[in-house]
Motif scaffolding. Structure first.
Motif, short mmCIF file in Angstrom:
data_model
loop_
_atom_site.label_atom_id
_atom_site.label_comp_id
_atom_site.label_asym_id
_atom_site.label_seq_id
_atom_site.Cartn_x
_atom_site.Cartn_y
_atom_site.Cartn_z
N LEU A 278 48.42 -38.99 -22.57
CA LEU A 278 47.00 -39.24 -22.32
C LEU A 278 46.50 -40.37 -23.22
O LEU A 278 45.81 -41.30 -22.76
N MET A 279 46.86 -40.30 -24.50
CA MET A 279 46.40 -41.31 -25.45
C MET A 279 46.99 -42.69 -25.14
O MET A 279 46.30 -43.70 -25.22
N ILE A 280 48.27 -42.71 -24.75
CA ILE A 280 48.91 -43.98 -24.41
C ILE A 280 48.27 -44.57 -23.16
O ILE A 280 48.00 -45.77 -23.09
N SER A 281 47.99 -43.73 -22.18
CA SER A 281 47.35 -44.19 -20.94
C SER A 281 45.97 -44.78 -21.21
O SER A 281 45.63 -45.88 -20.74
N LEU A 282 45.16 -44.04 -21.99
CA LEU A 282 43.81 -44.53 -22.30
C LEU A 282 43.87 -45.83 -23.11
O LEU A 282 43.04 -46.73 -22.92
N SER A 283 44.85 -45.92 -24.00
CA SER A 283 44.99 -47.13 -24.82
C SER A 283 45.36 -48.34 -23.96
O SER A 283 44.79 -49.43 -24.12
N LEU A 284 46.31 -48.15 -23.05
CA LEU A 284 46.73 -49.26 -22.19
C LEU A 284 45.64 -49.67 -21.21
O LEU A 284 45.49 -50.86 -20.89
N ILE A 285 44.86 -48.70 -20.73
CA ILE A 285 43.71 -49.04 -19.88
C ILE A 285 42.73 -49.91 -20.65
O ILE A 285 42.21 -50.91 -20.14
N ALA A 286 42.49 -49.55 -21.92
CA ALA A 286 41.58 -50.34 -22.75
C ALA A 286 42.12 -51.75 -22.95
O ALA A 286 41.38 -52.73 -22.85
N VAL A 287 43.42 -51.85 -23.22
CA VAL A 287 44.03 -53.16 -23.48
C VAL A 287 43.92 -54.06 -22.25
O VAL A 287 43.53 -55.23 -22.35
#
Length: 505
Positions: A278-287
């Protein structure tokens, strides 16, 4: 490491008491005296913070400069301060940035200038308290209290939609923090203590860990801010005065990321691994996604605000790819590189984003517009300023040799050990960052002089030169020689990863 002087109390309370003194001095006609006192207090606080680095023992992960006094004995709440290699650089970043903010508002802020300076000094002390607190309840008090001066800064000295921006900022951040308070109270009953290091030793079941992780996520994700709870930040930046934008971007966003390091990862390691996707997905969406959003912005402040969200996605990505790296390699070495890169990115982003907002403030003070279309050919009339501004823009795009490159490179390199596609998507920010940054630079600084407003511009004065020069030195120094940062944080990061490995169910 200990000191005869209570250094941490000094960096917390000197600016708070100094802010109250500035309020008292500036209540009449002594505005200049109030400004001078505010600058002296900010410089004194920075001077007091420097020994935290000079005297810091970088060979150990132990908390240093520890202060422990009873506060609310019935509930075992203590005034407990201490720093490690993760929190100490953030305190120095805070004290350094506050000096620049006081200088930046020296001539620009005419309305209630003393109150403006006092608000930033008090905010500085409260933010230092967040980074230094080793008691959960003390942390929460500082965490909530720092909202008040920022609320006042935006609400009084902000733009035409400042009321909307302040209410949105306050509601987002306050509501998220309520869940954190519930989690702290739950862990107090489990540990019979509010000490953060005692919380690290708890062995909680998976259900409790996941609920606590989600509660912390609501509090910290809003501060970072992570997608999709990021919408308050562009509004707050656009309406905030220059100093407010600088503190928001340079320091306040780091508080959420710091919360993940001090609370989520060490306290609930199994939930952190279970929900790392979840955290990796949200981080990559932000990037990636927020990078595209930045591309279409017409307001310079909004562009840099969205850029900040994108860059902070690197920070959370660096934290949470650790588990995937360990599963793939059986070693935490690559994970340490990603986490250290994320912390370097936090510090670097503090310098770069602060510099970019200050640069936008220089233009706004002269032309009273943040619209990219209102400029063009600024380098013809402000060559010295344009040199600084382009340097900061290039650093924001991750140019090698600047601090903006180091953290991103370490995280991308570490992401390759986790998953090729993580690294591929993260690396897109180098393209997107260059695209929206160069687009803004081209439109604002290069080409022919666009209009009479630009033709009348005068280059930066000595005060503005000093502010931008100090930031330029920091950006180049840590870009060429990041060792002073990496050396102090190394043992603390390694200990955190070892603690996570040992604490897993």
């Amino acid at each position: 490491m200990s000191s005869e002087l209570p250094l941490l109390s000094l960096v917390v309370w000197t600016p708070i008491i100094g802010g109250l003194l500035v309020l008292a001095i500036g209540s009449g006609k002594h505005v200049l005296e109030a400004r001078v006192v505010a600058l002296l207090v900010a410089l004194l606080t920075f001077a007091v913070s420097v020994p935290l680095y000079v005297m810091f023992d970088s060979s150990t992960f132990q908390m240093q400069f520890v202060e422990l006094y009873p506060w609310i004995e019935r509930f075992k709440v203590n005034y407990h301060l201490g720093v490690d290699g993760i929190s100490m650089p953030l305190i120095i970043l805070t004290t350094f940035t506050t000096v620049l903010v006081i200088l930046a508002g020296w001539e620009v802020i005419q309305y209630k200038a003393a109150q403006y300076m006092a608000a930033f000094l008090i905010m500085e002390g409260l933010m230092n308290g967040v980074f230094a607190a080793l008691d959960g309840m003390l942390f929460y008090v500082f965490w909530e209290a720092m909202l008040i001066p920022m609320f006042i800064v935006i609400g009084i000295w902000g733009g035409p939609r400042r009321v909307y921006a302040t209410i949105k900022f306050f509601l987002y951040t306050f509501l998220g923090s309520v869940f954190m308070l519930i989690s702290l109270i739950y862990m107090y009953f489990q540990a019979d203590s509010f000490a953060i290091l005692d919380f690290h030793s708890l062995r909680l079941g998976m259900t409790a860990q996941i609920l606590i992780f989600l509660a912390f996520l609501l509090a910290f994700a809003v501060k970072v801010p992570m997608w999709p709870v990021h919408t308050w930040l562009p509004d707050a930046h656009v309406e905030a005065p220059t100093g407010g934008s600088v503190i928001l971007a340079a320091i306040m966003l780091k508080l959420g990321a710091y919360g993940f390091l001090r609370f989520s990862l060490p306290m609930v390691p199994d939930a952190s691994q279970e929900l790392d996707w979840l955290m990796i997905s949200l981080s990559l969406i932000a990037v990636v996604y927020i990078g595209f959003v930045a591309l279409v912005q017409k307001d310079m402040k909004k562009l840099v605000a969205y850029s900040s969200i994108s860059h902070m996605g690197f920070v959370t990505l660096g934290f949470f790819i650790a588990f995937t790296i360990f599963e793939n390699t059986g070693s935490w070495k690559g994970a340490a590189m990603g986490m250290e890169g994320a912390i370097v990115q936090m510090i670097s982003h503090g310098f770069i984003s602060g510099a970019m907002f200050l640069s936008i403030g220089v233009l706004y003070d002269r032309v009273h517009s943040r619209e990219i279309a209102a400029y063009g050919g600024v380098t013809n009339t402000m060559p010295v300023f344009a040199t600084f501004a382009v340097l900061f823009a290039m650093s924001n795009a991750g140019l090698p040799g600047t601090s903006g490159f180091v953290g991103e490179f370490m995280v991308i390199l570490s992401a390759f050990k986790a998953n090729f596609w993580y690294a591929f998507l993260a690396a897109l920010t180098l393209i997107l960052g260059a695209a929206y940054t160069l687009w803004m630079v081209k439109r604002v600084f290069f080409g022919e002089v666009a209009n009479d407003n630009v033709a009348k511009l005068k280059d930066i004065n000595s005060r503005e030169f000093i502010i931008l020069a100090l930031l330029a030195v920091a950006v180049l120094f840590f870009g060429l020689y990041p060792a002073p940062l990496l050396d102090v944080m190394g043992p603390s990061v390694q200990h955190l990863l070892e603690h996570i490995a040992q604490s897993k169910l």
